[in-house]
Design an enzyme around this catalytic site. Structure first.
Site, PDB file in Angstrom:
ATOM      1  N   GLY A  56       0.817  -1.214   0.000  1.00  0.00           N
ATOM      2  CA  GLY A  56       0.000   0.000   0.000  1.00  0.00           C
ATOM      3  C   GLY A  56       0.847   1.258   0.000  1.00  0.00           C
ATOM      4  N   CYS A  57       1.893   1.265   0.792  1.00  0.00           N
ATOM      5  CA  CYS A  57       2.748   2.459   0.876  1.00  0.00           C
ATOM      6  C   CYS A  57       3.493   2.693  -0.433  1.00  0.00           C
ATOM      7  CB  CYS A  57       3.725   2.324   2.048  1.00  0.00           C
ATOM      8  SG  CYS A  57       2.881   2.267   3.647  1.00  0.00           S
TER       9      CYS A  57
END
Length: 149
Positions: free
Chosen positions: A47-48
């Site tokens: 996600g990051c």
């Protein structure tokens, strides 16, 4: 833990090391540019990585709006440097050991992860916009750009 800072609140002043080990004093940037300060859980997590790459791919839009971008998490300087170099990120990542700055902004943890929250800071050093969404990381880029443009 304090409440999350909201629109109209002054941001806390802080000095953190960037991906090259240099001190970054946020006070040096207030009043010169709009600041986009995003807190994210971990370098290289799926996600990051999507979040920072979306910002990278839209970086011309941030610059066009007069904004400087800073990503912050508790990762080490070396981890941030590797993340920046691997993904060719054109903005600074700041190391916040112990999450001191994250806590000063009042960013809330979700389960075992530190929170994902983005703040837009106006020239007056006050929060103009904020957005929180842990699981929809890429949406941060869209929400911030919608606000800036």
């Amino acid at each position: 833990m304090m409440n999350t800072l909201g629109v109209g609140d002054k941001i806390p002043l802080f000095i953190l090391k960037n991906q090259y080990g240099n001190d970054v004093d946020i006070a040096d940037y207030i009043g010169k540019n709009i600041l986009v300060i995003f807190f994210y859980p971990k370098d290289e997590s799926p996600g990051c990585t999507k979040q920072v790459c979306a910002i990278r791919d839209s970086f011309a839009d941030y610059a066009g709006a007069g904004a400087l971008v800073f990503g912050i998490n508790s990762g080490s300087v070396a981890s941030h440097r590797s993340f920046v170099e691997k993904h060719q990120l054109p903005f600074m990542l700041l190391s916040d050991p112990g999450n001191r700055v994250l806590k000063a902004f009042g960013v809330k943890n979700v389960l075992f992860l530190t929170g994902r929250e983005t703040f837009v800071v106006g020239l007056d050093g006050r929060i103009a916009f904020r957005y929180r969404a842990l699981l929809n990381a890429i949406n941060h880029n869209d929400q911030i750009l919608n606000f800036l443009t």
